[in-house]
Design a protein around this motif. Structure first.
Motif, PDB file in Angstrom:
ATOM      1  N   UNK A   1       9.843 -69.218   1.910  1.00 15.15           N
ATOM      2  CA  UNK A   1       9.339 -69.731   0.633  1.00 15.15           C
ATOM      3  C   UNK A   1       9.527 -68.692  -0.469  1.00 15.15           C
ATOM      4  N   UNK A   2       9.319 -67.430  -0.140  1.00 13.11           N
ATOM      5  CA  UNK A   2       9.527 -66.367  -1.140  1.00 13.11           C
ATOM      6  C   UNK A   2      10.953 -66.417  -1.681  1.00 13.11           C
ATOM      7  N   UNK A   3      11.932 -66.581  -0.817  1.00 15.20           N
ATOM      8  CA  UNK A   3      13.318 -66.625  -1.277  1.00 15.20           C
ATOM      9  C   UNK A   3      13.556 -67.802  -2.213  1.00 15.20           C
ATOM     10  N   UNK A   4      12.961 -68.942  -1.886  1.00 12.26           N
ATOM     11  CA  UNK A   4      13.139 -70.123  -2.741  1.00 12.26           C
ATOM     12  C   UNK A   4      12.527 -69.891  -4.113  1.00 12.26           C
ATOM     13  N   UNK A   5      11.373 -69.242  -4.149  1.00  9.37           N
ATOM     14  CA  UNK A   5      10.718 -68.966  -5.425  1.00  9.37           C
ATOM     15  C   UNK A   5      11.539 -67.963  -6.229  1.00  9.37           C
ATOM     16  N   UNK A   6      11.973 -66.877  -5.584  1.00  8.44           N
ATOM     17  CA  UNK A   6      12.723 -65.841  -6.290  1.00  8.44           C
ATOM     18  C   UNK A   6      14.041 -66.368  -6.850  1.00  8.44           C
ATOM     19  N   UNK A   7      14.660 -67.299  -6.159  1.00  8.24           N
ATOM     20  CA  UNK A   7      15.963 -67.814  -6.580  1.00  8.24           C
ATOM     21  C   UNK A   7      15.881 -68.603  -7.882  1.00  8.24           C
ATOM     22  N   UNK A   8      14.730 -69.201  -8.169  1.00  7.43           N
ATOM     23  CA  UNK A   8      14.619 -70.074  -9.345  1.00  7.43           C
ATOM     24  C   UNK A   8      13.677 -69.540 -10.414  1.00  7.43           C
ATOM     25  N   UNK A   9      13.000 -68.448 -10.133  1.00 10.07           N
ATOM     26  CA  UNK A   9      11.964 -67.969 -11.044  1.00 10.07           C
ATOM     27  C   UNK A   9      12.486 -67.687 -12.446  1.00 10.07           C
ATOM     28  N   UNK A  10      13.668 -67.083 -12.560  1.00  9.95           N
ATOM     29  CA  UNK A  10      14.178 -66.687 -13.872  1.00  9.95           C
ATOM     30  C   UNK A  10      14.398 -67.882 -14.792  1.00  9.95           C
ATOM     31  N   UNK A  11      14.585 -69.074 -14.211  1.00  9.43           N
ATOM     32  CA  UNK A  11      14.759 -70.276 -15.029  1.00  9.43           C
ATOM     33  C   UNK A  11      13.455 -70.681 -15.721  1.00  9.43           C
ATOM     34  N   UNK A  12      12.335 -70.248 -15.165  1.00  3.78           N
ATOM     35  CA  UNK A  12      11.035 -70.654 -15.669  1.00  3.78           C
ATOM     36  C   UNK A  12      10.335 -69.562 -16.462  1.00  3.78           C
ATOM     37  N   UNK A  13      10.685 -68.314 -16.203  1.00  5.59           N
ATOM     38  CA  UNK A  13      10.058 -67.212 -16.928  1.00  5.59           C
ATOM     39  C   UNK A  13      10.590 -67.114 -18.345  1.00  5.59           C
ATOM     40  N   UNK A  14       9.698 -66.750 -19.273  1.00  9.32           N
ATOM     41  CA  UNK A  14      10.131 -66.412 -20.609  1.00  9.32           C
ATOM     42  C   UNK A  14      10.639 -64.985 -20.628  1.00  9.32           C
ATOM     43  N   UNK A  15      11.252 -64.544 -21.718  1.00 10.00           N
ATOM     44  CA  UNK A  15      11.697 -63.153 -21.822  1.00 10.00           C
ATOM     45  C   UNK A  15      10.525 -62.200 -21.590  1.00 10.00           C
ATOM     46  N   UNK A  16      10.704 -61.265 -20.653  1.00 12.66           N
ATOM     47  CA  UNK A  16       9.633 -60.340 -20.313  1.00 12.66           C
ATOM     48  C   UNK A  16       8.606 -60.909 -19.360  1.00 12.66           C
ATOM     49  N   UNK A  17       8.758 -62.178 -18.992  1.00 14.48           N
ATOM     50  CA  UNK A  17       7.831 -62.804 -18.053  1.00 14.48           C
ATOM     51  C   UNK A  17       8.002 -62.225 -16.657  1.00 14.48           C
ATOM     52  N   UNK A  18       6.949 -62.320 -15.849  1.00 10.54           N
ATOM     53  CA  UNK A  18       6.994 -61.667 -14.536  1.00 10.54           C
ATOM     54  C   UNK A  18       6.614 -62.619 -13.409  1.00 10.54           C
ATOM     55  N   UNK A  19       7.256 -62.408 -12.275  1.00  6.15           N
ATOM     56  CA  UNK A  19       6.930 -63.074 -11.013  1.00  6.15           C
ATOM     57  C   UNK A  19       6.243 -62.064 -10.117  1.00  6.15           C
ATOM     58  N   UNK A  20       5.118 -62.469  -9.521  1.00  2.00           N
ATOM     59  CA  UNK A  20       4.402 -61.590  -8.593  1.00  2.00           C
ATOM     60  C   UNK A  20       4.172 -62.327  -7.282  1.00  2.00           C
TER      61      UNK A  20
END
Length: 267
Positions: free
Chosen positions: A208-227
């Motif tokens: 599940x972590x890999x699936x989240x990491x693969x698409x996170x940048x599409x949802x984050x704003x500039x400077x946004x972070x995934x934890x």
């Protein structure tokens, strides 16, 4: 259906009696648990029922109907993942990384504890929580409502409103990360009373972590972070997944809480 309390019908309301019953059932922190149960029970019948349910192995938080998390009282219920104290470290790291975040997403939200804890500190935040488990979503909806939050049912990002794309400041994803073959080694309170979907992370625990990491940048704003929280031995693979997702990565560790949080920032 909860276990019968008939075996505890003669239980008196004294702390000593409740402590003795819990200790006999193998509760390590019997005194602390007795104090919480006694303060929550609304009469002798409910007290006997709560002690019986706890003695049967039901997690204390499910017996009480709430869990303490980041200074909040989070509603939980049978069948919902109980928020862990170590995950408070993820909340602290999110606030340190993005103290001015205006949009927060709590993915794999369970009870919605992480989202609620973030919204309790951030001012005027837009909060969304999502989970694939409908029981968890119903629970999360109650917990995020106080902050004007919304809870959505579905598979990871597919559950979210499309209008969030490119706007998220904090994406907290408390993904399952126990390898499939190790789920059976978990304490009975977890493996018998919490949903498998909230525990089982696949072969190496990182599906599940890999699936989240693969698409996170599409949802984050500039400077946004995934934890994302993970185990120490999984850190190298988790970091690689974040890097493949185009994120700038750092690791935060709390030795006190045995917590490892991988943080990825969209540049």
């Amino acid at each position: 259906m909860p276990p019968s309390s008939s075996g505890f019908s003669s239980l008196d309301s004294s702390p000593a009696s409740v402590v003795a019953a819990l200790r006999a059932a193998g509760c390590v922190f019997a005194e602390d648990e007795a104090r919480l149960i006694l303060s929550s029970a609304r009469g002798p019948d409910e007290l006997a029922d709560m002690v019986a349910r706890r003695a049967s192995g039901l997690p204390l938080e499910h017996v009480l109907g709430w869990a303490e998390f980041s200074g909040l009282r989070i509603a939980v219920e049978p069948g919902v993942f109980v928020p862990r104290r170590r995950t408070e470290f993820l909340v602290a790291e999110a606030l340190a990384q993005a103290p001015d975040a205006s949009v927060v997403v709590d993915l794999c939200c369970g009870s919605g504890a992480v989202g609620a804890a973030l919204a309790a500190v951030l001012t005027g935040v837009e909060l969304h929580a999502a989970d694939i488990d409908p029981v968890a979503v119903d629970c999360a909806r109650r917990n995020v409502a106080a902050y004007g939050g919304h809870a959505h049912e579905g598979d990871l990002f597919d559950a979210l409103p499309v209008g969030l794309r490119g706007r998220v400041g904090i994406l907290a994803a408390n993904v399952p990360y126990v390898p499939t073959e190790e789920v059976g080694l978990l304490p009975p309170e977890a493996r018998d009373h919490e949903p498998l979907v909230a525990l089982d992370g696949g072969g190496d625990g990182l599906d599940v972590l890999r699936r989240v990491a693969a698409r996170a940048s599409q949802w984050l704003g500039p400077g946004g972070c995934l934890l994302v929280e993970t185990s120490e031995r999984q850190v190298p693979s988790a970091v690689s997944a974040f890097e493949r997702g185009g994120l700038d990565v750092r690791l935060a560790v709390s030795e006190e809480l045995y917590a490892n949080v991988v943080i990825g920032v969209r540049s």
